[in-house]
Enzyme design. Structure first.
Site, PDB file in Angstrom:
ATOM      1  CG  MET A 186      -1.787   1.179   1.413  1.00 31.11           C
ATOM      2  SD  MET A 186      -3.025   0.919   2.716  1.00 31.11           S
ATOM      3  CE  MET A 186      -2.004   0.524   4.125  1.00 31.11           C
TER       4      MET A 186
ATOM      5  NE  ARG B   8      -6.582   4.030   9.789  1.00 27.61           N
ATOM      6  CZ  ARG B   8      -7.091   5.171   9.360  1.00 27.61           C
ATOM      7  NH1 ARG B   8      -8.404   5.355   9.380  1.00 27.61           N
ATOM      8  NH2 ARG B   8      -6.306   6.126   8.915  1.00 27.61           N
TER       9      ARG B   8
ATOM     10  CE1 TYR C  14       1.714  -0.755  12.029  1.00 30.81           C
ATOM     11  CE2 TYR C  14       3.607  -1.004  10.582  1.00 30.81           C
ATOM     12  CZ  TYR C  14       2.724  -1.532  11.499  1.00 30.81           C
ATOM     13  OH  TYR C  14       2.856  -2.842  11.872  1.00 30.81           O
ATOM     14  CD  GLU C  15      -1.497   0.602   7.608  1.00 27.26           C
ATOM     15  OE1 GLU C  15      -2.233   1.342   6.940  1.00 27.26           O
ATOM     16  OE2 GLU C  15      -0.623  -0.107   7.091  1.00 27.26           O
ATOM     17  N   GLY C  16      -2.162   5.394  10.054  1.00 29.40           N
ATOM     18  CA  GLY C  16      -2.812   6.517  10.718  1.00 29.40           C
ATOM     19  C   GLY C  16      -2.374   6.564  12.165  1.00 29.40           C
TER      20      GLY C  16
END
Length: 602
Positions: free
Chosen positions: A166, A303, A447-449
């Protein structure tokens, strides 16, 4: 138990799945899982535990020490043992356990996928990152990839023949994805674009585990608007391929370097150049300007996966610390401290060590319960044919995902740090496993927000959906669950947790009031504390329900340590942890805005 050996608490996993949640019964009501039963699930978990312990755990520390290597020509080599482990998991169908069986997956429920992920990630998180991102990318391609080849591509990814990534982040943009500058120029070939730019922090940007890698890349087409609304999503393979999947020439997506990181050294975190020395061809996924919408299909799954990673590391850290405390002989019992002839004892007998272990135990076991409950909601959402019920369940997943991601990753780090403290000086050196857990799990809150972004998403978006409908429905259900616990004999802890639920609701109303008064900064400065408070309340409810189940089971199974432990978990949580939620609620409503003073941090 060796102080350096990885272990999984299968007893507690069985308790949550089968005694507490009756997952086997709930899943049996879903047609595609009707032929699976508890015996099948137990056998699957037993084999997953064996693979985690015998295949992945042995490559964890060596992979951390060796890291990945880069040849300067765009090619990455993973640590010794990774390729062999990949083949073992690939041949057994363990890389994509919940993917459709007709496309190379194992066709298992997401609930079992989460259970397996705890074991496999806990054994070697860096290795499992390659599989997690591949499966997430495959799901996006399966749903929105090119007609005629999407199933072929997804099958190769689900089976581990191909990998996936991604690609969001760019230098200077970071979490502000809307600032991305990567360009995509259309060609004469329909749906094919030439990409130019550079992506950073790309997990699995290259590796030697698979024959090909399919990157999902966000880029901006000519005349696209600013911000996230102007982004499109492209499928960019490492090697070109034909309709049958036969590989062709190298595409112009190449690794420029590997990032030197604090942890997860076995995972190749790469800077990826697009269109540098070769043209970089990408196929549009979906429609132009639909990129962020499609990417979020992968992000939401990612997430939840990161929340599972945080819990997995917490569970591993607790198991290591418990084993070490049972074996490490140091000091005398505090009851006999004045006696010069008192024998030395295992440190598990020291009160402060027991306090640390209890904190780790409660967090690890409550997170397991919360995540598996969420996984069952996901399974039910995907299975129901009732549109209204599907919408309700999707709303619950949307509401809780940012809380689980933030809570489980923050607590995963805290539990790992606590494990180092139990080990003492030995925990700080690489001879023992817990210092690696601290370094590896820290990325999960980033990571992932980042968890700050998760909190802003919760407060700024999820609490406002339908005028607060998602939150109100959750609160009503929480109150119902607590009322049932009170009626079953747990009135005192249910009342204490109920007060925390009410304070959480009042805190939500306070933040909503700040928003209505256009004091957005004042509201957002409390977003992380509110998310933490919400997470603690969720864990408290899991503790009370586990204690209720344990009390019932003790009537027939007697005083099993596991069952006694569930009741002690509740007592400890209410006395030692729940007050943190109360304090956070008071802080949130304090109207303190001192950190917003412009005179600060200059």
């Amino acid at each position: 138990m060796s102080t350096t050996s990885f272990s999984v608490d299968l007893r507690d996993l069985h308790f949550v799945l089968f005694d507490q949640l009756a997952a086997h019964e709930q899943l049996a009501a879903i047609p595609r899982f009707a032929e699976l039963d508890r015996e099948v699930y137990e056998a699957t978990l037993a084999e997953g535990e064996r693979l985690a312990r015998e295949v992945l755990a042995p490559i964890n520390a060596p992979g951390d020490l060796a890291g990945c290597s880069f040849d300067g020509q765009g090619n990455v080599t993973t640590p010794k043992g990774y390729r062999e482990a990949w083949e073992v998991l690939r041949e057994g169908g363990w890389l994509a356990p919940s993917a459709p069986s007709e496309l190379g997956g194992s066709g298992l429920p997401f609930t079992i996928h989460v259970s397996l992920s705890e074991m496999l990630c806990g054994a070697c998180m860096a290795f499992m990152m390659y599989a997690g991102l591949t499966v997430g990318a495959a799901r996006v391609i399966l749903g929105h990839g090119p007609e005629g080849t999407r199933e072929m591509i997804a099958r190769k990814m689900f089976t581990g023949e191909w990998g996936g990534t991604m690609c969001l982040t760019e230098a200077g943009a970071g979490s502000s994805v809307g600032d991305n500058r990567c360009r995509a120029t259309p060609t004469d070939e329909p749906g094919v674009y030439l990409l130019e730019g550079e992506k950073i922090f790309i997990s699995g940007g290259d590796q030697d585990l698979t024959d090909n890698i399919v990157h999902l890349v966000l880029a901006r087409t000519p005349n696209a608007g600013k911000g996230t609304k102007g982004l499109s999503l492209f499928m960019v393979p490492k090697y070109e391929f034909d309709a049958g999947g036969a590989l062709g020439a190298r595409n112009g997506a190449k690794v420029l370097r590997i990032e030197e990181k604090m942890g997860i050294h076995g995972s190749s975190t790469c800077v990826l150049g697009l269109g540098g020395d070769l043209p970089c061809r990408g196929v549009l996924i979906g429609q132009e300007n639909q990129g962020i919408e499609l990417m979020f299909l992968m992000m939401n799954e990612a997430r939840i996966g990161v929340a599972v990673q945080g819990h997995a590391m917490a569970a591993a850290a607790y198991n290591y610390a418990r084993g070490y405390a049972q074996e490490r002989i140091q000091g005398q019992s505090i009851r006999e401290a004045r006696s010069q002839d008192a024998p030395s004892v295992a440190i598990v007998q020291h009160p402060d060590v027991r306090r640390m272990l209890m904190t780790q135990k409660v967090y690890a076991e409550a997170m397991r319960s919360l995540l598996l409950r969420m996984a069952l909601v996901v399974d039910r959402e995907h299975a129901t044919e009732d549109p209204a019920e599907r919408e309700r369940l999707r709303g619950r997943v949307d509401l809780l995902t940012p809380i689980l991601k933030a809570t489980c990753t923050d607590l995963g780090f805290e539990v790992a740090v606590g494990a180092v403290q139990v080990y003492g000086g030995y925990g700080y050196i690489g001879e023992y496993p817990v210092e690696q857990l601290v370094r590896d799990v820290k990325i999960c809150s980033i990571y992932e927000g980042t968890n700050g972004i998760q909190a802003m998403d919760l407060v700024g978006r999820k609490l406002r959906v339908g005028g607060g409908a998602l939150f109100i429905e959750w609160m009503q259900e929480a109150q119902s669950r607590l009322a049932a616990a009170a009626e079953a004999g747990l009135a005192a802890p249910a009342e204490a947790i109920g007060k925390a639920v009410q304070l959480l609701a009042a805190s939500a109303m306070h933040l909503a009031g700040l928003g209505k008064a256009r004091k957005v900064e004042a509201a957002m400065i409390q977003a992380v504390p509110f998310t933490r408070m919400f997470g603690l309340v969720l864990l408290a409810i899991e503790c009370v329900e586990q204690a209720l189940v344990a009390a019932r089971l003790r009537q027939t199974r007697g005083d099993e340590p596991l069952l006694i432990g569930k009741q002690r978990n509740l007592e400890f949580f209410v006395a030692a942890i729940l007050p943190q939620a109360i304090a956070l609620g008071k802080s949130i409503q304090s109207n303190d805005e001192s950190a917003l003073d412009p005179a600060l941090f200059v």
